[in-house]
Design a protein around this motif. Structure first.
Motif, PDB file in Angstrom:
ATOM      1  N   GLN A 113      -2.644   8.689   6.912  1.00 36.06           N
ATOM      2  CA  GLN A 113      -3.586   9.019   5.513  1.00 36.06           C
ATOM      3  C   GLN A 113      -3.763  10.614   5.821  1.00 36.06           C
ATOM      4  OE1 GLN A 113      -7.447   7.259   4.619  1.00 36.06           O
ATOM      5  NE2 GLN A 113      -7.852   8.715   3.142  1.00 36.06           N
ATOM      6  N   VAL A 114      -3.315  11.545   4.933  1.00 34.76           N
ATOM      7  CA  VAL A 114      -3.516  12.733   5.092  1.00 34.76           C
ATOM      8  C   VAL A 114      -4.446  13.573   4.242  1.00 34.76           C
ATOM      9  CG1 VAL A 114      -1.314  13.239   6.535  1.00 34.76           C
ATOM     10  CG2 VAL A 114      -1.423  13.304   4.113  1.00 34.76           C
ATOM     11  N   SER A 115      -4.768  12.764   3.000  1.00 34.67           N
ATOM     12  CA  SER A 115      -5.635  13.123   1.840  1.00 34.67           C
ATOM     13  C   SER A 115      -6.191  12.031   1.371  1.00 34.67           C
ATOM     14  CB  SER A 115      -4.893  13.890   1.012  1.00 34.67           C
ATOM     15  OG  SER A 115      -5.560  14.309  -0.145  1.00 34.67           O
ATOM     16  N   ALA A 116      -7.660  11.927   1.237  1.00 27.40           N
ATOM     17  CA  ALA A 116      -8.615  10.927   0.436  1.00 27.40           C
ATOM     18  C   ALA A 116      -8.200  10.992  -0.988  1.00 27.40           C
ATOM     19  CB  ALA A 116      -9.837  10.960   0.897  1.00 27.40           C
ATOM     20  N   ALA A 117      -8.424  12.290  -1.529  1.00 25.48           N
ATOM     21  CA  ALA A 117      -8.440  12.670  -2.983  1.00 25.48           C
ATOM     22  C   ALA A 117      -7.635  13.989  -3.263  1.00 25.48           C
ATOM     23  CB  ALA A 117      -9.934  12.673  -3.518  1.00 25.48           C
ATOM     24  N   PRO A 118      -6.314  13.660  -3.880  1.00 23.74           N
ATOM     25  CA  PRO A 118      -5.653  12.365  -4.178  1.00 23.74           C
ATOM     26  C   PRO A 118      -5.347  11.702  -2.795  1.00 23.74           C
ATOM     27  CG  PRO A 118      -4.215  14.157  -4.622  1.00 23.74           C
ATOM     28  CD  PRO A 118      -5.398  14.772  -4.083  1.00 23.74           C
ATOM     29  N   ALA A 119      -5.246  10.306  -3.077  1.00 26.02           N
ATOM     30  CA  ALA A 119      -4.515   9.428  -1.998  1.00 26.02           C
ATOM     31  C   ALA A 119      -3.232   9.756  -1.343  1.00 26.02           C
ATOM     32  CB  ALA A 119      -4.914   7.990  -2.165  1.00 26.02           C
ATOM     33  N   HIS A 120      -2.886  10.516  -0.286  1.00 21.75           N
ATOM     34  CA  HIS A 120      -1.735  10.487   0.125  1.00 21.75           C
ATOM     35  C   HIS A 120      -1.568  10.316   1.603  1.00 21.75           C
ATOM     36  CE1 HIS A 120      -1.128  14.408  -2.842  1.00 21.75           C
ATOM     37  NE2 HIS A 120      -0.733  13.260  -3.206  1.00 21.75           N
ATOM     38  N   VAL A 121      -0.458   9.693   1.986  1.00 23.05           N
ATOM     39  CA  VAL A 121      -0.056   9.549   3.136  1.00 23.05           C
ATOM     40  C   VAL A 121       1.428  10.059   3.673  1.00 23.05           C
ATOM     41  CG1 VAL A 121      -1.146   7.186   3.167  1.00 23.05           C
ATOM     42  CG2 VAL A 121       1.194   7.419   2.695  1.00 23.05           C
ATOM     43  N   THR A 122       1.767  10.223   5.134  1.00 21.87           N
ATOM     44  CA  THR A 122       2.842  10.605   5.405  1.00 21.87           C
ATOM     45  C   THR A 122       3.266   9.384   6.424  1.00 21.87           C
ATOM     46  OG1 THR A 122       2.215  11.602   7.542  1.00 21.87           O
ATOM     47  CG2 THR A 122       2.611  13.052   5.576  1.00 21.87           C
ATOM     48  N   ILE A 123       4.661   9.277   6.161  1.00 20.76           N
ATOM     49  CA  ILE A 123       5.407   8.205   6.876  1.00 20.76           C
ATOM     50  C   ILE A 123       6.474   8.942   7.653  1.00 20.76           C
ATOM     51  CG2 ILE A 123       4.719   6.229   5.476  1.00 20.76           C
ATOM     52  CD1 ILE A 123       7.680   6.313   4.133  1.00 20.76           C
ATOM     53  N   SER A 124       6.884   8.550   9.023  1.00 22.84           N
ATOM     54  CA  SER A 124       8.107   8.925   9.809  1.00 22.84           C
ATOM     55  C   SER A 124       8.964   7.914   9.668  1.00 22.84           C
ATOM     56  CB  SER A 124       7.190   9.467  11.082  1.00 22.84           C
ATOM     57  OG  SER A 124       8.427  10.069  11.690  1.00 22.84           O
ATOM     58  N   VAL A 125      10.325   7.912   9.554  1.00 20.29           N
ATOM     59  CA  VAL A 125      11.297   6.911   9.640  1.00 20.29           C
ATOM     60  C   VAL A 125      12.341   7.461  10.225  1.00 20.29           C
ATOM     61  CG1 VAL A 125      12.429   5.435   8.039  1.00 20.29           C
ATOM     62  CG2 VAL A 125      10.249   6.373   7.246  1.00 20.29           C
ATOM     63  N   CYS A 126      13.062   6.807  11.231  1.00 22.06           N
ATOM     64  CA  CYS A 126      14.348   6.934  11.824  1.00 22.06           C
ATOM     65  C   CYS A 126      15.314   7.106  10.866  1.00 22.06           C
ATOM     66  CB  CYS A 126      14.588   6.078  12.801  1.00 22.06           C
ATOM     67  SG  CYS A 126      16.123   6.486  13.840  1.00 22.06           S
TER      68      CYS A 126
END
Length: 200
Positions: free
Chosen positions: A34-47
């Protein structure tokens, strides 16, 4: 650098799923932040070698199922040790299709959420996707599984003395041979030679 340092970081374990042109797919990842609560943002790292990566790169949509501590090893084998290019990873799995049209498994899942990609960066072997959270739901609510818990309680212990060569410390795959090529990549979990140990 001692590669064991990176094994000291704490991660959760997740089934990342995507869909494209009527095909469903998923893979195991351990890097959701989770990188931000408002707005709700995430990062995903994918091979980049994962078929799920390619589907997300093209469609910009995904689901993340947060695995709980009841998840059995065969779930990790199903979603982590085979390619969706060759197998239907969701065959025989209890699922629901969420509002974005993507499946999630319903058993051994603490909670899930849907993401819409806002931006992506190529970072060597992986891509990092920044995403807006579009929806989600608490499922079992049981304690989330971590990478450390997986290695201590879920992943079977290798049987010493059975095979000679090099064993992947991540998934247990054994490369049979005297010398492990320095650029070798595990065919199951996609980790490099630094994550292999010699077995006699």
């Amino acid at each position: 650098m001692d590669s064991r340092i990176m094994h000291q970081l704490t991660y959760g374990l997740f089934v990342l799923s995507a869909a494209e042109n009527g095909k469903d797919n998923g893979c195991i990842i351990n890097t959701v932040t989770q990188v931000s609560a408002a707005p709700a943002h995430v990062t995903i790292s994918v091979c980049k070698q994962n078929y799920t990566h390619d589907m997300i790169a093209r469609t910009g949509r995904f689901n993340v199922a947060i695995l709980d501590i009841t998840a059995p090893f065969d779930l990790f084998q199903r979603f982590g040790f085979q390619s969706g290019r060759d197998a239907d990873k969701f065959a025989g799995v209890e699922t629901i299709r969420t509002a974005n049209g993507i499946l999630i498994p319903t058993e051994h899942v603490n909670a899930w959420f849907s993401g819409k990609v806002l931006q992506a960066w190529e970072l060597g072997s992986h891509s990092l996707f920044l995403a807006d959270i579009e929806g989600g739901e608490i499922m079992s609510g049981k304690e989330p599984a971590t990478y450390a818990f997986y290695h201590k309680n879920i992943k079977p212990r290798p049987q010493a003395g059975k095979r000679k060569g090099w064993r992947c410390k991540i998934c247990g795959y054994v490369y049979e041979g005297e010398e492990l090529p320095p650029d070798y990549v595990c065919p199951l979990c996609k980790h490099g030679a630094s994550d292999f140990e010699r077995i006699e």
